[in-house]
Motif scaffolding. Sequence first.
Motif, mmCIF file in Angstrom:
data_model
loop_
_atom_site.group_PDB
_atom_site.id
_atom_site.type_symbol
_atom_site.label_atom_id
_atom_site.label_comp_id
_atom_site.label_asym_id
_atom_site.label_seq_id
_atom_site.Cartn_x
_atom_site.Cartn_y
_atom_site.Cartn_z
ATOM 1 N N ILE A 64 79.353 20.292 65.445
ATOM 2 C CA ILE A 64 80.078 20.509 64.192
ATOM 3 C C ILE A 64 79.985 21.968 63.765
ATOM 4 O O ILE A 64 80.973 22.580 63.346
ATOM 5 N N SER A 65 78.778 22.547 63.876
ATOM 6 C CA SER A 65 78.608 23.944 63.468
ATOM 7 C C SER A 65 79.448 24.876 64.331
ATOM 8 O O SER A 65 79.996 25.869 63.834
ATOM 9 N N TRP A 66 79.594 24.565 65.624
ATOM 10 C CA TRP A 66 80.381 25.423 66.517
ATOM 11 C C TRP A 66 81.878 25.204 66.339
ATOM 12 O O TRP A 66 82.663 26.163 66.360
ATOM 13 N N VAL A 67 82.290 23.959 66.157
ATOM 14 C CA VAL A 67 83.720 23.695 65.897
ATOM 15 C C VAL A 67 84.123 24.327 64.571
ATOM 16 O O VAL A 67 85.188 24.953 64.447
ATOM 17 N N GLY A 68 83.271 24.184 63.561
ATOM 18 C CA GLY A 68 83.568 24.763 62.256
ATOM 19 C C GLY A 68 83.642 26.276 62.285
ATOM 20 O O GLY A 68 84.525 26.885 61.671
ATOM 21 N N SER A 69 82.716 26.908 63.032
ATOM 22 C CA SER A 69 82.634 28.374 63.016
ATOM 23 C C SER A 69 83.567 29.041 64.015
ATOM 24 O O SER A 69 83.741 30.259 63.971
ATOM 25 N N SER A 280 78.536 33.921 49.251
ATOM 26 C CA SER A 280 78.575 33.035 48.077
ATOM 27 C C SER A 280 78.880 31.609 48.526
ATOM 28 O O SER A 280 78.754 30.661 47.745
ATOM 29 N N GLY A 281 79.307 31.454 49.788
ATOM 30 C CA GLY A 281 79.563 30.131 50.360
ATOM 31 C C GLY A 281 80.925 29.553 50.050
ATOM 32 O O GLY A 281 81.211 28.417 50.431
ATOM 33 N N LEU A 282 81.789 30.328 49.389
ATOM 34 C CA LEU A 282 83.074 29.771 48.935
ATOM 35 C C LEU A 282 83.925 29.241 50.092
ATOM 36 O O LEU A 282 84.494 28.158 49.993
ATOM 37 N N PHE A 283 84.016 29.994 51.178
ATOM 38 C CA PHE A 283 84.840 29.540 52.302
ATOM 39 C C PHE A 283 84.120 28.463 53.107
ATOM 40 O O PHE A 283 84.734 27.477 53.530
ATOM 41 N N ALA A 284 82.817 28.614 53.310
ATOM 42 C CA ALA A 284 82.056 27.633 54.088
ATOM 43 C C ALA A 284 82.083 26.259 53.425
ATOM 44 O O ALA A 284 82.271 25.241 54.096
ATOM 45 N N MET A 285 81.928 26.228 52.120
ATOM 46 C CA MET A 285 81.886 24.941 51.423
ATOM 47 C C MET A 285 83.227 24.227 51.455
ATOM 48 O O MET A 285 83.272 22.993 51.461
ATOM 49 N N VAL A 286 84.307 24.998 51.467
ATOM 50 C CA VAL A 286 85.638 24.390 51.582
ATOM 51 C C VAL A 286 85.750 23.624 52.899
ATOM 52 O O VAL A 286 86.320 22.529 52.960
ATOM 53 N N ASN A 287 85.184 24.175 53.970
ATOM 54 C CA ASN A 287 85.239 23.532 55.282
ATOM 55 C C ASN A 287 84.358 22.284 55.364
ATOM 56 O O ASN A 287 84.667 21.358 56.099
ATOM 57 N N TYR A 288 83.257 22.285 54.625
ATOM 58 C CA TYR A 288 82.291 21.175 54.712
ATOM 59 C C TYR A 288 82.169 20.394 53.397
ATOM 60 O O TYR A 288 81.152 19.757 53.142
ATOM 61 N N MET A 289 83.209 20.436 52.574
ATOM 62 C CA MET A 289 83.137 19.900 51.217
ATOM 63 C C MET A 289 82.779 18.417 51.184
ATOM 64 O O MET A 289 81.961 17.976 50.363
ATOM 65 N N SER A 290 83.378 17.608 52.056
ATOM 66 C CA SER A 290 83.095 16.168 52.046
ATOM 67 C C SER A 290 81.633 15.888 52.361
ATOM 68 O O SER A 290 81.000 15.017 51.744
ATOM 69 N N LEU A 417 79.868 29.904 58.684
ATOM 70 C CA LEU A 417 80.309 28.567 59.081
ATOM 71 C C LEU A 417 79.372 27.953 60.112
ATOM 72 O O LEU A 417 79.210 26.730 60.174
ATOM 73 N N ASN A 418 78.753 28.807 60.932
ATOM 74 C CA ASN A 418 77.836 28.309 61.959
ATOM 75 C C ASN A 418 76.506 27.868 61.371
ATOM 76 O O ASN A 418 75.959 26.823 61.748
#
Length: 462
Positions: A64-69, A280-290, A417-418
């Motif tokens: 998940i960390s690699w697909v996300g990043s 600040s995590g704004l973009f990362a959290m959008v990807n992993y929000m659920s 993201l990673n």
Amino acid sequence: MLVKFFEQPNCLLNHRNRYQLLATMLINLICISHGIGIGWLSPILRKLQSDESPLTFQLSITEISWVGSAVGLGAVVGNALMGLLLPRIGSRLCLLLVAIPHSCLWFLVFFAEGAEYLFIGRFLAGISSGGMYISHPIFLSEISDAKIRGSLGAMIMVSVNVGILLGYILGTHLAYHIVPFVVLIFPIIYFISTLLIIRDSPMHLIRKGKYKEAEQSFRYYKNIKDSDQLGALTEFEEMKQTLTQSDKNSDKVTLKDFLTRPALKAYCSAAVLLIVNQFSGLFAMVNYMSDIFALSGSSMDPDTCTIIIGIVQILGTCATTVLCDIWGRRILLVVSSAGVAFSLTCFGLFTYYAQWYDLSEWSWVPLFFMSLYIFLGNIGLIGCFFVLLVEMFPVKIRARAASIAIIICSSFVFIMLNIFPLCMNLWGVPATMWSCAGITALGFIFFIFFLKETKGKSMLED
């Protein structure tokens, strides 16, 4: 009253601004499609980790960390390619090229037989987004009037956020293998409209010595008719003179140009802006929000919360579009960074105490603070990011410096993201949120005391 409103120079529907608005809306179709790719991943990742996976395989935390990043890794490549191509082939061809790797994402999503398909697809989407985040802001800055440049630039993130909301909805309510066919409509329409309607910017054509085509492009984007000869020629000649006033070697950027006092000041501001924007995590959290809502201690449905966040995100960037050229960039970044630090701290406190106490009656609290975090983050740190990044650099090094800055930003995207799902797994949600809050608080202090306002700045001045 209404006629006077439309005649105001900063009104997007003003006679002079209409073709600039049309061009912005057309090229932002690919931004919507990119946003769908980001938002769609959030609910889909939860499904791909479960026994109800729509594919023949399940994803581990590491996968998940690699697909996300992968999108961040691809963005670095896309940034570098676009930085090389943009000054050589012009914005129009670059805008067309952006659609190709993005379209490949959805074919790989449809035919996925393993995690590597999703990784490569996200990598290609990253190449597209990396190119888009360079070509779009620079192109819009070169065709738009100073009074509406901030609003048009902010529309990039409005479009991305509209796409993210659509991605949340499609990923939650539509079958996995139907989504690619729906989304491919956007890059197809984008490619055709760019091919038929978009022209190279007058500034690029002037640099290439194509003065007649440059004047035609200038008239097109400023909606100037033949009857307005005097006004058109005066304004165009000022632009032409500014861009060509140096000697024959003026277009050769040297190391000295990168070490001037205005350039060094811009580097400091850009560095802080880049770090706070991503960590600040704004973009990362959008990807992993659920996943974040599932771990927050709230009893509310994570996918429903995610869709609400998508709506709030759009409201935040719409507010930026209205306020960016009224209040200015600096005040929005100050308010945004303060609100983000406060919201993350409160969200972390709730998730911390939810581990020890029954807070089921307060299940709305994570959604409230996450909504506040996303809204305030989008009015400044996200919405003003690309506008400010282009405006802060001196004109001679602007394209190259902005390209380098966005390459660094994309590297931060990949890192964040990673490590973000790994941090949540190892540290827990509270510590992860507080870490992001601390970085944002430091950015808040910098913005108050050191950030220079760029509202109304001409793109021909340093």
